[in-house]
Design a protein around this motif. Sequence first.
Motif, PDB file in Angstrom:
ATOM      1  N   PHE A 160       9.195  14.873  12.725  1.00  0.00           N
ATOM      2  CA  PHE A 160       8.855  16.398  13.349  1.00  0.00           C
ATOM      3  C   PHE A 160      10.147  17.318  13.115  1.00  0.00           C
ATOM      4  O   PHE A 160      11.261  16.801  13.521  1.00  0.00           O
ATOM      5  CB  PHE A 160       8.275  16.086  14.615  1.00  0.00           C
ATOM      6  CG  PHE A 160       7.419  15.280  14.730  1.00  0.00           C
ATOM      7  CD1 PHE A 160       5.875  15.788  14.715  1.00  0.00           C
ATOM      8  CD2 PHE A 160       7.428  13.951  15.060  1.00  0.00           C
ATOM      9  CE1 PHE A 160       4.599  14.884  14.555  1.00  0.00           C
ATOM     10  CE2 PHE A 160       6.176  13.007  15.285  1.00  0.00           C
ATOM     11  CZ  PHE A 160       4.876  13.366  15.224  1.00  0.00           C
ATOM     12  N   SER A 161       9.621  18.525  13.380  1.00  0.00           N
ATOM     13  CA  SER A 161      10.929  19.633  13.406  1.00  0.00           C
ATOM     14  C   SER A 161      10.540  20.396  14.615  1.00  0.00           C
ATOM     15  O   SER A 161       9.093  20.940  14.647  1.00  0.00           O
ATOM     16  CB  SER A 161      10.936  20.404  12.281  1.00  0.00           C
ATOM     17  OG  SER A 161      11.748  21.446  12.290  1.00  0.00           O
ATOM     18  N   THR A 162      11.205  20.617  15.559  1.00  0.00           N
ATOM     19  CA  THR A 162      11.198  21.405  16.725  1.00  0.00           C
ATOM     20  C   THR A 162      12.045  22.557  16.576  1.00  0.00           C
ATOM     21  O   THR A 162      13.264  22.511  15.688  1.00  0.00           O
ATOM     22  CB  THR A 162      11.388  20.879  17.988  1.00  0.00           C
ATOM     23  OG1 THR A 162      12.807  20.620  18.151  1.00  0.00           O
ATOM     24  CG2 THR A 162      10.661  19.575  18.273  1.00  0.00           C
ATOM     25  N   PRO A 163      12.061  23.711  17.212  1.00  0.00           N
ATOM     26  CA  PRO A 163      13.396  24.659  16.949  1.00  0.00           C
ATOM     27  C   PRO A 163      14.707  24.076  17.513  1.00  0.00           C
ATOM     28  O   PRO A 163      15.760  24.701  16.797  1.00  0.00           O
ATOM     29  CB  PRO A 163      12.721  25.829  18.188  1.00  0.00           C
ATOM     30  CG  PRO A 163      11.323  25.677  18.232  1.00  0.00           C
ATOM     31  CD  PRO A 163      11.124  24.222  18.053  1.00  0.00           C
ATOM     32  N   GLU A 164      14.688  23.074  18.328  1.00  0.00           N
ATOM     33  CA  GLU A 164      15.954  22.555  18.659  1.00  0.00           C
ATOM     34  C   GLU A 164      16.541  21.368  17.832  1.00  0.00           C
ATOM     35  O   GLU A 164      17.886  21.154  17.494  1.00  0.00           O
ATOM     36  CB  GLU A 164      16.001  21.979  20.082  1.00  0.00           C
ATOM     37  CG  GLU A 164      15.408  23.020  21.175  1.00  0.00           C
ATOM     38  CD  GLU A 164      13.886  23.431  21.040  1.00  0.00           C
ATOM     39  OE1 GLU A 164      13.227  22.608  20.795  1.00  0.00           O
ATOM     40  OE2 GLU A 164      13.703  24.514  21.844  1.00  0.00           O
ATOM     41  N   LEU A 205      20.853  22.878  15.962  1.00  0.00           N
ATOM     42  CA  LEU A 205      21.538  23.817  16.402  1.00  0.00           C
ATOM     43  C   LEU A 205      23.104  23.248  16.654  1.00  0.00           C
ATOM     44  O   LEU A 205      23.223  22.026  16.526  1.00  0.00           O
ATOM     45  CB  LEU A 205      21.150  24.301  17.757  1.00  0.00           C
ATOM     46  CG  LEU A 205      19.655  24.746  17.914  1.00  0.00           C
ATOM     47  CD1 LEU A 205      19.046  24.866  19.401  1.00  0.00           C
ATOM     48  CD2 LEU A 205      19.434  25.913  17.032  1.00  0.00           C
ATOM     49  N   PRO A 206      23.936  24.216  16.940  1.00  0.00           N
ATOM     50  CA  PRO A 206      25.413  23.837  17.162  1.00  0.00           C
ATOM     51  C   PRO A 206      25.488  22.999  18.451  1.00  0.00           C
ATOM     52  O   PRO A 206      26.422  22.116  18.483  1.00  0.00           O
ATOM     53  CB  PRO A 206      26.127  24.910  17.206  1.00  0.00           C
ATOM     54  CG  PRO A 206      25.239  26.109  16.700  1.00  0.00           C
ATOM     55  CD  PRO A 206      23.909  25.725  16.681  1.00  0.00           C
ATOM     56  N   LEU A 245      10.745  17.997  25.685  1.00  0.00           N
ATOM     57  CA  LEU A 245      12.401  17.858  25.530  1.00  0.00           C
ATOM     58  C   LEU A 245      12.971  18.615  26.640  1.00  0.00           C
ATOM     59  O   LEU A 245      12.582  19.556  27.094  1.00  0.00           O
ATOM     60  CB  LEU A 245      12.896  18.469  24.193  1.00  0.00           C
ATOM     61  CG  LEU A 245      12.171  17.786  22.968  1.00  0.00           C
ATOM     62  CD1 LEU A 245      12.557  18.565  21.719  1.00  0.00           C
ATOM     63  CD2 LEU A 245      12.863  16.474  22.977  1.00  0.00           C
ATOM     64  N   ASN A 246      13.788  17.956  27.423  1.00  0.00           N
ATOM     65  CA  ASN A 246      14.576  18.429  28.646  1.00  0.00           C
ATOM     66  C   ASN A 246      13.698  18.844  29.666  1.00  0.00           C
ATOM     67  O   ASN A 246      12.773  18.230  29.850  1.00  0.00           O
ATOM     68  CB  ASN A 246      15.607  19.420  28.106  1.00  0.00           C
ATOM     69  CG  ASN A 246      16.499  18.744  27.156  1.00  0.00           C
ATOM     70  OD1 ASN A 246      16.921  17.694  27.400  1.00  0.00           O
ATOM     71  ND2 ASN A 246      17.265  19.368  26.052  1.00  0.00           N
ATOM     72  N   THR A 284       5.935  22.974  17.146  1.00  0.00           N
ATOM     73  CA  THR A 284       6.536  21.736  16.554  1.00  0.00           C
ATOM     74  C   THR A 284       5.839  21.508  15.116  1.00  0.00           C
ATOM     75  O   THR A 284       4.603  21.623  15.200  1.00  0.00           O
ATOM     76  CB  THR A 284       6.176  20.309  17.395  1.00  0.00           C
ATOM     77  OG1 THR A 284       7.018  20.436  18.472  1.00  0.00           O
ATOM     78  CG2 THR A 284       6.719  18.902  16.689  1.00  0.00           C
ATOM     79  N   GLN A 285       6.539  20.991  14.246  1.00  0.00           N
ATOM     80  CA  GLN A 285       5.814  20.896  12.592  1.00  0.00           C
ATOM     81  C   GLN A 285       6.046  19.288  12.402  1.00  0.00           C
ATOM     82  O   GLN A 285       7.226  18.909  12.480  1.00  0.00           O
ATOM     83  CB  GLN A 285       6.289  21.847  11.961  1.00  0.00           C
ATOM     84  CG  GLN A 285       6.157  23.290  11.847  1.00  0.00           C
ATOM     85  CD  GLN A 285       6.593  24.023  10.713  1.00  0.00           C
ATOM     86  OE1 GLN A 285       7.865  24.030  10.536  1.00  0.00           O
ATOM     87  NE2 GLN A 285       5.781  24.943  10.339  1.00  0.00           N
TER      88      GLN A 285
END
Length: 185
Positions: free
Chosen positions: A14-18, A78-79, A150-151, A180-181
């Motif tokens: 999966f891919s989340t923004p984070e 993300l960084p 998440l968190n 989420t994808q």
Amino acid sequence: MLKSEKRSEPVYRFSTPECEVRMSVEYFANSSSNSFLFRDRLTNRGFCLSSNGDTDRVCVARFQGSMAIARYDFRSRLPSPAPLNLRERVLTIDHDSRMSPRPPFERVLAVEREVVSDIQAFGYNLDDPQPAASNAPLAVWCLLRQDLYLNDQANAFLIVHWKHTLNFIDLVDVIPGDGTQLIGK
């Protein structure tokens, strides 16, 4: 220690923004153990679990039932580092009429070295003087909805449906949450 069942281990990505998340599941059907002991593969630390999921307190001595371990590997997009914790909320959405309904269950699991595992277990303690499940036929079952966060996010990034029986635990459905994808199966 329990031995894994010989069936293909489902893997979802999966891919989340984070971050990117890899979910894999290992099954332990018809499990019977003289102790509910586990080993953390990252730290090599041993631990035991109680019937309500507490670590190293009033541990189940002799477990009979089924288990599955879902492992979540995180890679930050993300960084900033990967998530610090995985929060779960589990609701029983249907169950065998011979079972009492279970209250919602919530827990926070710490992510260590970008990995966290969630143990699904359905069974009873052979040492319990009146185990509810031991007097029922093996067909006792329940369906669970597990929302994963998440968190401290307010919306689940993943919704997982599980079917629990004394013979097996099965992953019924995995639904990406808002943002989420699914990127691989």
